[in-house]
Design a protein around this motif. Sequence first.
Motif, PDB file in Angstrom:
ATOM      1  N   VAL A 203     101.553  46.578  16.971  1.00 61.71           N
ATOM      2  CA  VAL A 203     100.479  47.287  16.286  1.00 61.71           C
ATOM      3  C   VAL A 203      99.295  47.475  17.226  1.00 61.71           C
ATOM      4  N   MET A 204      98.797  48.696  17.378  1.00 64.66           N
ATOM      5  CA  MET A 204      97.643  48.997  18.211  1.00 64.66           C
ATOM      6  C   MET A 204      96.514  49.521  17.337  1.00 64.66           C
ATOM      7  N   PRO A 205      95.287  49.136  17.627  1.00 62.63           N
ATOM      8  CA  PRO A 205      94.172  49.583  16.784  1.00 62.63           C
ATOM      9  C   PRO A 205      93.915  51.074  16.946  1.00 62.63           C
ATOM     10  N   GLU A 206      93.546  51.700  15.848  1.00 61.21           N
ATOM     11  CA  GLU A 206      93.230  53.126  15.905  1.00 61.21           C
ATOM     12  C   GLU A 206      91.860  53.348  16.538  1.00 61.21           C
ATOM     13  N   HIS A 207      90.903  52.456  16.242  1.00 68.94           N
ATOM     14  CA  HIS A 207      89.541  52.596  16.743  1.00 68.94           C
ATOM     15  C   HIS A 207      89.209  51.401  17.646  1.00 68.94           C
ATOM     16  N   VAL A 208      88.478  51.687  18.733  1.00 69.22           N
ATOM     17  CA  VAL A 208      88.071  50.646  19.678  1.00 69.22           C
ATOM     18  C   VAL A 208      86.611  50.871  20.049  1.00 69.22           C
ATOM     19  N   ALA A 209      85.799  49.832  19.931  1.00 63.65           N
ATOM     20  CA  ALA A 209      84.388  49.901  20.341  1.00 63.65           C
ATOM     21  C   ALA A 209      83.866  48.478  20.499  1.00 63.65           C
ATOM     22  N   PHE A 210      82.980  48.281  21.484  1.00 63.32           N
ATOM     23  CA  PHE A 210      82.404  46.946  21.671  1.00 63.32           C
ATOM     24  C   PHE A 210      81.008  47.069  22.285  1.00 63.32           C
ATOM     25  N   HIS A 211      80.199  46.026  22.074  1.00 66.91           N
ATOM     26  CA  HIS A 211      78.874  45.904  22.686  1.00 66.91           C
ATOM     27  C   HIS A 211      78.533  44.427  22.762  1.00 66.91           C
ATOM     28  N   ALA A 212      78.130  43.960  23.949  1.00 65.97           N
ATOM     29  CA  ALA A 212      77.813  42.537  24.139  1.00 65.97           C
ATOM     30  C   ALA A 212      76.641  42.411  25.105  1.00 65.97           C
ATOM     31  N   VAL A 213      75.904  41.308  24.965  1.00 65.47           N
ATOM     32  CA  VAL A 213      74.711  41.033  25.778  1.00 65.47           C
ATOM     33  C   VAL A 213      74.904  39.696  26.498  1.00 65.47           C
ATOM     34  N   ALA A 214      74.472  39.623  27.767  1.00 61.79           N
ATOM     35  CA  ALA A 214      74.539  38.379  28.533  1.00 61.79           C
ATOM     36  C   ALA A 214      73.304  37.534  28.234  1.00 61.79           C
ATOM     37  N   ASP A 222      80.959  37.555  38.404  1.00 59.88           N
ATOM     38  CA  ASP A 222      81.301  38.330  37.217  1.00 59.88           C
ATOM     39  C   ASP A 222      80.350  37.949  36.079  1.00 59.88           C
ATOM     40  N   ILE A 223      79.873  38.964  35.364  1.00 62.26           N
ATOM     41  CA  ILE A 223      78.939  38.709  34.266  1.00 62.26           C
ATOM     42  C   ILE A 223      79.724  38.414  32.985  1.00 62.26           C
ATOM     43  N   ILE A 224      79.352  37.332  32.333  1.00 61.39           N
ATOM     44  CA  ILE A 224      79.933  37.008  31.034  1.00 61.39           C
ATOM     45  C   ILE A 224      78.921  37.398  29.953  1.00 61.39           C
ATOM     46  N   PHE A 225      79.208  38.468  29.247  1.00 60.20           N
ATOM     47  CA  PHE A 225      78.342  38.929  28.155  1.00 60.20           C
ATOM     48  C   PHE A 225      78.770  38.138  26.909  1.00 60.20           C
ATOM     49  N   ASP A 226      78.112  37.007  26.705  1.00 57.45           N
ATOM     50  CA  ASP A 226      78.603  36.041  25.728  1.00 57.45           C
ATOM     51  C   ASP A 226      78.176  36.331  24.301  1.00 57.45           C
ATOM     52  N   HIS A 227      77.130  37.128  24.102  1.00 58.52           N
ATOM     53  CA  HIS A 227      76.646  37.422  22.750  1.00 58.52           C
ATOM     54  C   HIS A 227      77.222  38.766  22.304  1.00 58.52           C
ATOM     55  N   VAL A 228      78.170  38.720  21.374  1.00 57.56           N
ATOM     56  CA  VAL A 228      78.872  39.925  20.935  1.00 57.56           C
ATOM     57  C   VAL A 228      78.161  40.520  19.718  1.00 57.56           C
ATOM     58  N   ILE A 229      77.862  41.816  19.805  1.00 52.78           N
ATOM     59  CA  ILE A 229      77.264  42.551  18.689  1.00 52.78           C
ATOM     60  C   ILE A 229      78.330  43.342  17.927  1.00 52.78           C
ATOM     61  N   THR A 230      79.239  43.977  18.674  1.00 57.29           N
ATOM     62  CA  THR A 230      80.319  44.769  18.082  1.00 57.29           C
ATOM     63  C   THR A 230      81.601  44.504  18.863  1.00 57.29           C
ATOM     64  N   ASN A 231      82.743  44.394  18.160  1.00 54.51           N
ATOM     65  CA  ASN A 231      84.031  44.214  18.847  1.00 54.51           C
ATOM     66  C   ASN A 231      85.147  44.732  17.944  1.00 54.51           C
ATOM     67  N   ILE A 232      85.186  46.029  17.756  1.00 54.40           N
ATOM     68  CA  ILE A 232      86.205  46.672  16.920  1.00 54.40           C
ATOM     69  C   ILE A 232      87.465  46.873  17.767  1.00 54.40           C
ATOM     70  N   GLY A 233      88.576  46.399  17.267  1.00 52.22           N
ATOM     71  CA  GLY A 233      89.821  46.470  18.028  1.00 52.22           C
ATOM     72  C   GLY A 233      90.111  45.198  18.791  1.00 52.22           C
ATOM     73  N   GLY A 234      89.101  44.291  18.893  1.00 52.42           N
ATOM     74  CA  GLY A 234      89.320  42.983  19.498  1.00 52.42           C
ATOM     75  C   GLY A 234      89.593  42.991  20.987  1.00 52.42           C
ATOM     76  N   GLY A 235      89.174  44.039  21.700  1.00 51.81           N
ATOM     77  CA  GLY A 235      89.495  44.115  23.124  1.00 51.81           C
ATOM     78  C   GLY A 235      88.589  43.304  24.027  1.00 51.81           C
ATOM     79  N   TYR A 236      87.352  43.013  23.572  1.00 51.78           N
ATOM     80  CA  TYR A 236      86.415  42.307  24.444  1.00 51.78           C
ATOM     81  C   TYR A 236      86.500  40.795  24.221  1.00 51.78           C
ATOM     82  N   ASP A 237      86.507  40.040  25.337  1.00 53.57           N
ATOM     83  CA  ASP A 237      86.570  38.575  25.307  1.00 53.57           C
ATOM     84  C   ASP A 237      85.256  38.017  25.836  1.00 53.57           C
ATOM     85  N   ASN A 238      84.449  37.420  24.955  1.00 54.65           N
ATOM     86  CA  ASN A 238      83.144  36.927  25.398  1.00 54.65           C
ATOM     87  C   ASN A 238      83.233  35.609  26.156  1.00 54.65           C
TER      88      ASN A 238
END
Length: 580
Positions: A203-214, A222-238
């Motif tokens: 199963v693959m998500p139809e919609h994907v979007a993310f936003h995170a702040v370090a 490498d920057i770890i943006f640990d504070h997640v605001i949006t993670n639709i589709g689950g692709g971003y790993d904080n």
Amino acid sequence: MLCHRFLRCFMFLRLHALLLANSLLTGSDTEISVPPQNHTLSNNPRILRDILNQETLVRFSMIQKMQVFTMDIIEIKRNNNLLMNKVDALMKEQASATERHSVLEKENEKLRQQVNALQEKSTALDTTDKNWENMIGTHDVEITNLQDIYGNITKDIGELRQSLYGNVRKDIGESKESLSDMNRRLDSWNTSITHFLSDRENVMPEHVAFHAVAYSSTSVDDIIFDHVITNIGGGYDNATGVFIVPTTGLYVLSWTIEAHGRLTEGVLLVNGVQEGLTKAHEVSSHYDTTTSFAVLNLTVNDTVWVRVITGRAEARHTMFSGWKINKTGTYTAFNALLSRDVSGYHIVYDNDTLDTHNAYSTSTGNFVAPRSGLYVFMMSAVNFGKFDYNCWIRFSNGNSQPNVWVDSQSGYYDSSSFMTFGWLNAGEYVYVDADRMRKTSVFAGWQLVDDMSVSKSTYPAFISRLSSRYSGTPVLFNQTFSGYHHGYSVTTGIFTADRDGVYVFLYNIEAYNEIVLTTLRVNGVDKFELRSAGRSTEYDDTSAVSVLQLSSGDQVSVGLKHGTVDDDESLFFGVLLFEM
């Protein structure tokens, strides 16, 4: 008589001295014979000649010794000069060795830092492996649970089948066709469950979007943006700062870097390959923030992250966001860069890294719409040196647009970024207008919707500008552009979502001779903070991108926490990406 005795004594002493000198010079012992008292020198000329001859020999011998002595002194001086030259050479070699030692120590320190960075990266990879193992373990547990359910269902089916067989035995009159039909239905049920278990992992998500702040600063890592605001589709790993592409398609990515009193460079990496670069640069004790964009064609399981390669990215004002363009293959998208510095009012980006429908021209710098619809455009203008000028995105249909201001100082970089939208008919074109542009500047865009499928007047989209300095909250961007706009109020400064969906926002704040702190707010709650630091007697603007999932009725605004927002170049942009 007295004179005669005195002469004899004088001659005797002189002879004694000569013989003594000869003895010292020749190293031989010479006995001094004293003439008898009654033997006078004047009466013996031979003795006087011997004395004179011996004196002459002594003089010659002394001259020879003095010459040898002089030559020895000259040789000693020459040897001394040679020794002094050798000492100087040795001292120079010692200084050179000391300098080489210092260079080697610095190189050794760099190598030590690289080893430490590799060790930290190894630790992060180990953590990632453990996270994946935990996720796999969780999925295994879920699959086991489903298999248990399947087992229970199978057991129930077996019991049901036995019960049916028992009833069949009791009821001789029941037809064999009914029993065969029941068996077919049971087999179909088993097949459906098997397909469910098999398809679950695909199963693959139809919609994907993310936003995170370090929330922590990062230096050359490498920057770890640990504070997640949006993670639709689950692709971003904080935990790792890595976005793992969950489904193949076109993606828009944006990253914001804040620097303090130094040059900080942040690169966008895809599978370890650099796909974008930002430069934040400011004098001591001042802040600078830069935002850039990239539109990329990504494949499932590609990895995307941001790395600081120079300087330090400051905490809480460094961000990472992205979203999938859902109409991949149908709508056009492009991404163009500069490979060299240019000047002139019509900027030609000569390196198109993406152009799905050959809509952008590297010879004219124009993007020509291949079909009618709503288009979104992005620009990151980079400059270096003592220059200041305006930048626009121009539309051939006369669609009015705001501008941004670039004002770098001697020896420093500066950048300005913004997004806008426009309804275009097929054949209409768009380009960037600026006095000059530094390489690594970006011009990109994509078609969002077809104007035949939506209403222009009711589609959520707006871009607005502040026409005068403002110190209230929310910030009242009181002038709108682009003809059609929907959802934003110029009287309240608030955008209200009229439907559930995912929206993208960008706001740019200009500061003059002070620090201005602003926030993006949803229903009055701060989502993240932005800092604009105007240099002494000069301007500075700062922008950031945010992707938010909103429900119908949610309100988005820009809040002011400190300072006064300067006018003209302060902008607020938003558009609906897709409904949910």
